[in-house]
Design a protein around this motif. Structure first.
Motif, PDB file in Angstrom:
ATOM      1  N   UNK A  92      -4.414   7.008  -7.695  1.00 10.29           N
ATOM      2  CA  UNK A  92      -4.785   5.639  -8.091  1.00 10.29           C
ATOM      3  C   UNK A  92      -3.556   4.735  -8.152  1.00 10.29           C
ATOM      4  N   UNK A  93      -2.480   5.252  -8.736  1.00 13.65           N
ATOM      5  CA  UNK A  93      -1.270   4.447  -8.881  1.00 13.65           C
ATOM      6  C   UNK A  93      -0.630   4.160  -7.523  1.00 13.65           C
ATOM      7  N   UNK A  94      -0.654   5.150  -6.631  1.00 11.17           N
ATOM      8  CA  UNK A  94      -0.111   4.928  -5.283  1.00 11.17           C
ATOM      9  C   UNK A  94      -0.898   3.844  -4.556  1.00 11.17           C
ATOM     10  N   UNK A  95      -2.219   3.892  -4.676  1.00  8.03           N
ATOM     11  CA  UNK A  95      -3.061   2.896  -4.014  1.00  8.03           C
ATOM     12  C   UNK A  95      -2.839   1.512  -4.611  1.00  8.03           C
ATOM     13  N   UNK A  96      -2.801   1.452  -5.937  1.00 10.85           N
ATOM     14  CA  UNK A  96      -2.664   0.158  -6.598  1.00 10.85           C
ATOM     15  C   UNK A  96      -1.281  -0.452  -6.366  1.00 10.85           C
ATOM     16  N   UNK A  97      -0.287   0.388  -6.132  1.00  7.11           N
ATOM     17  CA  UNK A  97       1.073  -0.120  -5.901  1.00  7.11           C
ATOM     18  C   UNK A  97       1.131  -1.041  -4.691  1.00  7.11           C
ATOM     19  N   UNK A  98       0.174  -0.917  -3.788  1.00  4.46           N
ATOM     20  CA  UNK A  98       0.153  -1.772  -2.604  1.00  4.46           C
ATOM     21  C   UNK A  98      -0.439  -3.146  -2.888  1.00  4.46           C
ATOM     22  N   UNK A 187      10.413  11.253  -2.696  1.00  2.00           N
ATOM     23  CA  UNK A 187       9.447  11.900  -1.799  1.00  2.00           C
ATOM     24  C   UNK A 187       8.629  10.858  -1.038  1.00  2.00           C
ATOM     25  N   UNK A 188       8.168   9.821  -1.758  1.00  2.00           N
ATOM     26  CA  UNK A 188       7.352   8.790  -1.120  1.00  2.00           C
ATOM     27  C   UNK A 188       8.164   7.951  -0.131  1.00  2.00           C
ATOM     28  N   UNK A 189       9.439   7.767  -0.435  1.00  2.00           N
ATOM     29  CA  UNK A 189      10.307   7.046   0.501  1.00  2.00           C
ATOM     30  C   UNK A 189      10.451   7.832   1.802  1.00  2.00           C
ATOM     31  N   UNK A 190      10.601   9.141   1.675  1.00  2.00           N
ATOM     32  CA  UNK A 190      10.701   9.984   2.868  1.00  2.00           C
ATOM     33  C   UNK A 190       9.409   9.968   3.677  1.00  2.00           C
ATOM     34  N   UNK A 191       8.285   9.785   2.965  1.00  2.00           N
ATOM     35  CA  UNK A 191       6.984   9.755   3.636  1.00  2.00           C
ATOM     36  C   UNK A 191       6.688   8.389   4.258  1.00  2.00           C
ATOM     37  N   UNK A 192       7.597   7.421   4.032  1.00  2.00           N
ATOM     38  CA  UNK A 192       7.464   6.133   4.695  1.00  2.00           C
ATOM     39  C   UNK A 192       6.855   5.015   3.878  1.00  2.00           C
ATOM     40  N   UNK A 193       6.715   5.178   2.568  1.00  2.00           N
ATOM     41  CA  UNK A 193       6.188   4.081   1.752  1.00  2.00           C
ATOM     42  C   UNK A 193       7.163   2.907   1.787  1.00  2.00           C
ATOM     43  N   UNK A 197       6.502  -1.586  -2.009  1.00  2.00           N
ATOM     44  CA  UNK A 197       5.464  -0.754  -2.614  1.00  2.00           C
ATOM     45  C   UNK A 197       6.076   0.324  -3.515  1.00  2.00           C
ATOM     46  N   UNK A 198       7.216   0.863  -3.109  1.00  2.00           N
ATOM     47  CA  UNK A 198       7.929   1.839  -3.936  1.00  2.00           C
ATOM     48  C   UNK A 198       8.319   1.226  -5.278  1.00  2.00           C
ATOM     49  N   UNK A 199       8.744  -0.033  -5.257  1.00  2.00           N
ATOM     50  CA  UNK A 199       9.135  -0.708  -6.500  1.00  2.00           C
ATOM     51  C   UNK A 199       7.923  -0.918  -7.400  1.00  2.00           C
ATOM     52  N   UNK A 200       6.782  -1.276  -6.800  1.00  2.00           N
ATOM     53  CA  UNK A 200       5.559  -1.433  -7.587  1.00  2.00           C
ATOM     54  C   UNK A 200       5.151  -0.095  -8.221  1.00  2.00           C
ATOM     55  N   UNK A 201       5.272   0.982  -7.453  1.00  2.00           N
ATOM     56  CA  UNK A 201       4.926   2.305  -7.959  1.00  2.00           C
ATOM     57  C   UNK A 201       5.862   2.706  -9.103  1.00  2.00           C
ATOM     58  N   UNK A 202       7.152   2.399  -8.935  1.00  2.00           N
ATOM     59  CA  UNK A 202       8.114   2.713  -9.997  1.00  2.00           C
ATOM     60  C   UNK A 202       7.724   2.026 -11.300  1.00  2.00           C
ATOM     61  N   UNK A 203       7.328   0.759 -11.213  1.00  2.00           N
ATOM     62  CA  UNK A 203       6.911   0.014 -12.403  1.00  2.00           C
ATOM     63  C   UNK A 203       5.711   0.697 -13.065  1.00  2.00           C
TER      64      UNK A 203
END
Length: 251
Positions: A92-98, A187-193, A197-203
């Motif tokens: 859910x958090x990964x999806x919402x980060x976008x 890990x998500x950066x390596x997967x291409x996020x 979006x990575x910053x949103x996920x971090x928050x």
């Protein structure tokens, strides 16, 4: 300390009602209970003597990332956000980060802890079961920060712990999850996020004072006090509240 169990801590030790102390070595909180070292798996049972696990995750979360099994330990599965389309599992958090609105999303979740029927029912089951236990227990969700964070705040408030100490316990998550969060983001950066979006996920993997404050604001607006919320909103009776206070407060 269980080093391989993320966001793990004892919520005892604070001062509560009548200056009594919240009993230590009985109530623990954490993130999901998997990937423990052999030593920590053994310590979970032999050093911490945990006999009950409350798992606040959804069915899909539990199936995708199952907890480890412990001999003689009972698991109580309570899907706190069962009735909501939104949730706070990793997917859910990964999806919402976008969507670029992390704070709004998290504030909605913390309002839901008060207003959502499944959350009320879930925390009722949690409190009523906790009142009957005589052995150590642990409660957790995915990250051990939101569903677990509010659960910890709720029980500490019932025990009369100060707001300052409740927020202290809540905000410890940012320190105790830092290593795990960095690993997830790498890990998500390596997967291409994408970077944004990575910053949103971090928050969204951190907690903020404002999030828990929103839950308490909802309680104050609709019920006045945490105790009245537990009595009227959740439906836990006064005798159960007394049981919890007698069991988890000491001179």
């Amino acid at each position: 300390m269980l080093e391989s169990l993320t966001n793990f801590r004892d919520i005892g030790g604070y001062r509560g009602l009548d200056n009594k102390k919240v009993t230590q070595h009985l109530m623990y909180r954490s993130g999901e209970i998997n990937h423990l070292t052999k030593e920590d798996h053994q310590a979970f049972l032999e050093d911490y003597h945990i006999q009950t696990i409350f798992d606040f995750r959804s069915t899909s979360e539990r199936e995708e990332r199952p907890n480890e099994l412990f001999d003689g330990v009972t698991t109580v599965a309570i899907d706190i956000l069962k009735g909501m389309e939104q949730s706070v599992g990793m997917a859910d958090l990964k999806e919402e980060a976008s969507q670029k609105h992390p704070d709004e999303y998290m504030l909605d979740i913390y309002r839901a802890f008060i207003t959502e029927p499944s959350a009320r029912e879930g925390y009722k089951e949690f409190l009523e079961t906790v009142a009957t236990l005589d052995t150590p227990f642990i409660f957790h969700c995915f990250a051990g920060k939101d569903r677990t964070g509010f659960g910890a705040a709720l029980i500490l408030a019932l025990l009369g712990v100060s707001e300052l100490d409740i927020y202290h316990d809540y905000l410890l998550t940012n320190k105790l999850r830092k290593k795990a969060n960095n690993k997830l983001i790498e890990t998500m950066a390596r997967e291409g996020m994408p970077k944004e979006q990575l910053e949103m996920f971090r928050i969204m993997m951190e907690v903020k004072y404002e999030y828990l404050a929103e839950s308490f604001a909802q309680i104050k607006e609709h019920f006045g006090t945490v105790e009245q919320y537990v009595l009227e909103g959740i439906g836990v009776d006064a005798a159960t509240i007394s049981q919890i206070r007698n069991k988890y407060l000491e001179d």
